[in-house]
Design an enzyme around this catalytic site. Sequence first.
Site, PDB file in Angstrom:
ATOM      1  N   LYS A  23       6.508   6.760  20.003  1.00  0.00           N
ATOM      2  CA  LYS A  23       5.938   6.095  18.821  1.00  0.00           C
ATOM      3  C   LYS A  23       6.515   4.691  18.643  1.00  0.00           C
ATOM      4  O   LYS A  23       5.789   3.722  18.444  1.00  0.00           O
ATOM      5  CB  LYS A  23       6.238   6.936  17.570  1.00  0.00           C
ATOM      6  CG  LYS A  23       5.986   6.201  16.261  1.00  0.00           C
ATOM      7  CD  LYS A  23       6.286   7.042  15.046  1.00  0.00           C
ATOM      8  CE  LYS A  23       7.723   7.084  14.603  1.00  0.00           C
ATOM      9  NZ  LYS A  23       8.193   5.909  13.854  1.00  0.00           N
ATOM     10  N   ASN A  24       7.852   4.609  18.705  1.00  0.00           N
ATOM     11  CA  ASN A  24       8.490   3.343  18.342  1.00  0.00           C
ATOM     12  C   ASN A  24       8.367   2.262  19.417  1.00  0.00           C
ATOM     13  O   ASN A  24       8.818   1.143  19.214  1.00  0.00           O
ATOM     14  CB  ASN A  24       9.951   3.576  17.939  1.00  0.00           C
ATOM     15  CG  ASN A  24      10.022   4.261  16.582  1.00  0.00           C
ATOM     16  OD1 ASN A  24       9.034   4.286  15.843  1.00  0.00           O
ATOM     17  ND2 ASN A  24      11.173   4.834  16.249  1.00  0.00           N
ATOM     18  N   CYS A 117       8.919   5.570   6.297  1.00  0.00           N
ATOM     19  CA  CYS A 117       9.538   6.802   5.812  1.00  0.00           C
ATOM     20  C   CYS A 117      10.470   6.527   4.645  1.00  0.00           C
ATOM     21  O   CYS A 117      11.082   5.469   4.560  1.00  0.00           O
ATOM     22  CB  CYS A 117      10.339   7.432   6.944  1.00  0.00           C
ATOM     23  SG  CYS A 117       9.397   8.616   7.882  1.00  0.00           S
ATOM     24  N   ARG A 122      15.416   0.213   2.844  1.00  0.00           N
ATOM     25  CA  ARG A 122      14.809  -0.479   3.982  1.00  0.00           C
ATOM     26  C   ARG A 122      14.294  -1.894   3.649  1.00  0.00           C
ATOM     27  O   ARG A 122      13.114  -2.214   3.857  1.00  0.00           O
ATOM     28  CB  ARG A 122      13.714   0.377   4.615  1.00  0.00           C
ATOM     29  CG  ARG A 122      14.234   1.745   4.985  1.00  0.00           C
ATOM     30  CD  ARG A 122      13.243   2.555   5.752  1.00  0.00           C
ATOM     31  NE  ARG A 122      13.242   2.190   7.168  1.00  0.00           N
ATOM     32  CZ  ARG A 122      12.415   2.743   8.058  1.00  0.00           C
ATOM     33  NH1 ARG A 122      11.543   3.633   7.681  1.00  0.00           N
ATOM     34  NH2 ARG A 122      12.478   2.405   9.324  1.00  0.00           N
ATOM     35  N   ASP A 307      17.888   9.129  14.174  1.00  0.00           N
ATOM     36  CA  ASP A 307      16.696   9.995  14.215  1.00  0.00           C
ATOM     37  C   ASP A 307      17.028  11.406  14.712  1.00  0.00           C
ATOM     38  O   ASP A 307      16.234  12.321  14.533  1.00  0.00           O
ATOM     39  CB  ASP A 307      15.642   9.394  15.153  1.00  0.00           C
ATOM     40  CG  ASP A 307      15.221   8.021  14.723  1.00  0.00           C
ATOM     41  OD1 ASP A 307      14.069   7.819  14.394  1.00  0.00           O
ATOM     42  OD2 ASP A 307      16.095   7.123  14.696  1.00  0.00           O
ATOM     43  N   ARG A 420       2.904  12.023  11.828  1.00  0.00           N
ATOM     44  CA  ARG A 420       2.992  10.569  12.001  1.00  0.00           C
ATOM     45  C   ARG A 420       3.618  10.247  13.349  1.00  0.00           C
ATOM     46  O   ARG A 420       3.372   9.181  13.908  1.00  0.00           O
ATOM     47  CB  ARG A 420       3.901   9.952  10.921  1.00  0.00           C
ATOM     48  CG  ARG A 420       3.324   9.972   9.530  1.00  0.00           C
ATOM     49  CD  ARG A 420       4.297   9.396   8.553  1.00  0.00           C
ATOM     50  NE  ARG A 420       4.548   7.989   8.891  1.00  0.00           N
ATOM     51  CZ  ARG A 420       5.188   7.135   8.125  1.00  0.00           C
ATOM     52  NH1 ARG A 420       5.646   7.523   6.954  1.00  0.00           N
ATOM     53  NH2 ARG A 420       5.379   5.888   8.506  1.00  0.00           N
TER      54      ARG A 420
HETATM   55  N1  EPU Z   1      18.180  -3.327   7.210  1.00  0.00           N
HETATM   56  C1  EPU Z   1      18.388  -4.166   6.138  1.00  0.00           C
HETATM   57  N2  EPU Z   1      17.775  -5.384   6.153  1.00  0.00           N
HETATM   58  C2  EPU Z   1      16.957  -5.793   7.170  1.00  0.00           C
HETATM   59  C3  EPU Z   1      16.749  -4.914   8.268  1.00  0.00           C
HETATM   60  C4  EPU Z   1      17.377  -3.693   8.266  1.00  0.00           C
HETATM   61  O1  EPU Z   1      19.100  -3.842   5.203  1.00  0.00           O
HETATM   62  O2  EPU Z   1      16.424  -6.907   7.112  1.00  0.00           O
HETATM   63  C5  EPU Z   1      18.865  -2.029   7.231  1.00  0.00           C
HETATM   64  C6  EPU Z   1      17.911  -0.823   7.237  1.00  0.00           C
HETATM   65  O3  EPU Z   1      17.458  -0.497   5.931  1.00  0.00           O
HETATM   66  C7  EPU Z   1      18.786   0.249   7.856  1.00  0.00           C
HETATM   67  C8  EPU Z   1      19.621  -0.542   8.871  1.00  0.00           C
HETATM   68  O4  EPU Z   1      19.562  -1.906   8.461  1.00  0.00           O
HETATM   69  O5  EPU Z   1      19.605   0.829   6.885  1.00  0.00           O
HETATM   70  C9  EPU Z   1      19.126  -0.459  10.306  1.00  0.00           C
HETATM   71  O6  EPU Z   1      17.739  -0.666  10.309  1.00  0.00           O
HETATM   72  P1  EPU Z   1      16.865  -1.134  11.556  1.00  0.00           P
HETATM   73  O7  EPU Z   1      16.160  -2.372  11.148  1.00  0.00           O
HETATM   74  O8  EPU Z   1      17.672  -1.143  12.798  1.00  0.00           O
HETATM   75  O9  EPU Z   1      15.829   0.082  11.647  1.00  0.00           O
HETATM   76  P2  EPU Z   1      14.273  -0.058  11.643  1.00  0.00           P
HETATM   77  O10 EPU Z   1      13.912  -1.132  12.588  1.00  0.00           O
HETATM   78  O11 EPU Z   1      13.769  -0.096  10.260  1.00  0.00           O
HETATM   79  C10 EPU Z   1      13.778   1.501  13.661  1.00  0.00           C
HETATM   80  C11 EPU Z   1      12.911   2.709  13.894  1.00  0.00           C
HETATM   81  C12 EPU Z   1      13.533   3.903  13.199  1.00  0.00           C
HETATM   82  C13 EPU Z   1      14.898   4.144  13.820  1.00  0.00           C
HETATM   83  C14 EPU Z   1      15.775   2.879  13.688  1.00  0.00           C
HETATM   84  C15 EPU Z   1      17.075   2.995  14.445  1.00  0.00           C
HETATM   85  C16 EPU Z   1      10.696   1.808  14.148  1.00  0.00           C
HETATM   86  C17 EPU Z   1       9.335   1.610  13.564  1.00  0.00           C
HETATM   87  N3  EPU Z   1      11.575   2.432  13.376  1.00  0.00           N
HETATM   88  O12 EPU Z   1      13.842   1.332  12.257  1.00  0.00           O
HETATM   89  O13 EPU Z   1      12.697   5.026  13.474  1.00  0.00           O
HETATM   90  O14 EPU Z   1      15.533   5.199  13.136  1.00  0.00           O
HETATM   91  O15 EPU Z   1      15.074   1.739  14.214  1.00  0.00           O
HETATM   92  O16 EPU Z   1      16.819   3.051  15.814  1.00  0.00           O
HETATM   93  O17 EPU Z   1      10.953   1.425  15.278  1.00  0.00           O
HETATM   94  C18 EPU Z   1      11.580   7.031  12.995  1.00  0.00           C
HETATM   95  O18 EPU Z   1      10.969   6.904  14.065  1.00  0.00           O
HETATM   96  O19 EPU Z   1      11.529   8.081  12.310  1.00  0.00           O
HETATM   97  C19 EPU Z   1      12.397   5.923  12.491  1.00  0.00           C
HETATM   98  C20 EPU Z   1      12.814   5.854  11.230  1.00  0.00           C
END
Ligand code: EPU
Length: 439
Positions: A23-24, A117, A122, A307, A420
Amino acid sequence: MEDAYIVQGGNVLKGEVVLSGAKNLALKTVIASLLFESKVTLTNVPKINDVHELLHLIKKLGATVEQTGNRVTIDPSTLRSSKPDLLHASKLRASFLLFAPLLHKFKECRIPNPGGCRIGMRPIDRIISGMEALGVKTEYQSEDGYYDAKLTQSPKGSYKFSKPTHTGTELLIMLGALGENEIKIENSALEPEIDELILFLNESGAKITKDGTTIAIQGVKSLQQTKPFRIFSDRNEAVTFATLAVATKGSVEIHNLNPDQLLTFNELMIKAGVKVEIKSDSILYEYVGTLKPICITTEPHPGFMTDWQPNWAVLMTQSSGVSTVHETVFENRFSYVDELLKLGARIEYVENSVNDKEAIYHFNTDDSKVLKQKIQITGGAPLHSAAIKIADLRAGATLLIAALIATGESVVTNASILERGYENIVDKISGLGGKLKRV
Ligand code: EPU
């Protein structure tokens, strides 16, 4: 439709599983396809709700999409709108990645604050700062929750993330891939989906190199695909099936996966007493006797992924002792705990004496927030049937595993949240001998 699974638990699950596409990675390559001049073909795209939502969203922006099974062809040349629709964009966290192609195509766009989610606040503060550092002007409109963004010249400059972000890194890569200038991104995230996105873009003419956590990009005029791009297998799905089989005292041989993406998980499975056998194109996970309690702390890749922790927690309910799960990446990833309690699991939140929250946690910390980041699981309590409710994707897989372990008939509601991210979950579990139906 009731949007639920009816599960007859208590069976030992055994067999083989062929994983679906990740997915990601699929979500990011679909969005990156909009940066191209002409048609892009992706294969092994999972048929899951998030992909369906995204394809619907880009079609509403004007892109032409053809889908045959797991093969998707996107023609970005027909794009005509730079304002994604709020209803669909707000359902997908990844929708804010649309900033990159829409800014390149239209020089300005309006993107709603992302959804996704419910696993924490976030925010996208680091991502917005990164875009600004590369020359994008952004303004948040609090009355309607949209960001207005403008790109008046080719992206340029450098940005160092204060803390790494997975999708943030991907957005800046997409933004920098087109243009005339050099771009440097520091303290970037290390997830394998990022390497694969770089490969996808480089195969089509981009000039992106990565050295540890530093990414250097020389912008190019255009991107043209020369051959279809295959989405690699979903490592999160692999973890779900491995924990499911072992938690029911069974075994599973998982095909189509790269063991390098699961190093930390495999290490801890072995520590817990599970047989893990890496073969040429598969990995066998087999329950071979009492599971030892193993404590984990989540970390971004290459650490134990956030995850995976909900799946790990349910596995530990079947262990012979006391273990803990400490979540450091998101601030609300324990939605499954109350539901597991209804099945008879013994889990409690425990105090966590963290001296330097800012250094340990990957989300933004604030002293006024009461954090519940650690749980303690006492293994050995038999799980019984109950009606339980899914609140987020990975919690969904966890609750389904728990219902399959539990004796008797359970009902797991909000199935579409799980769907999803998991393709053909009922067929795959039934193939291992699990008894469940979707209603
Ligand atoms: N964060 C901030 N500010 C930002 C960006 C991130 O505070 O500008 C925080 C986030 O809220 C979180 C932490 O930093 O607490 C890390 O977040 P990151 O941005 O690395 O995660 P993401 O990009 O939102 C993706 C995956 C997640 C997976 C994480 C870690 C996608 C669409 N989502 O999330 O996948 O857990 O990286 O690898 O790629 C899932 O598939 O169920 C899922 C949640």
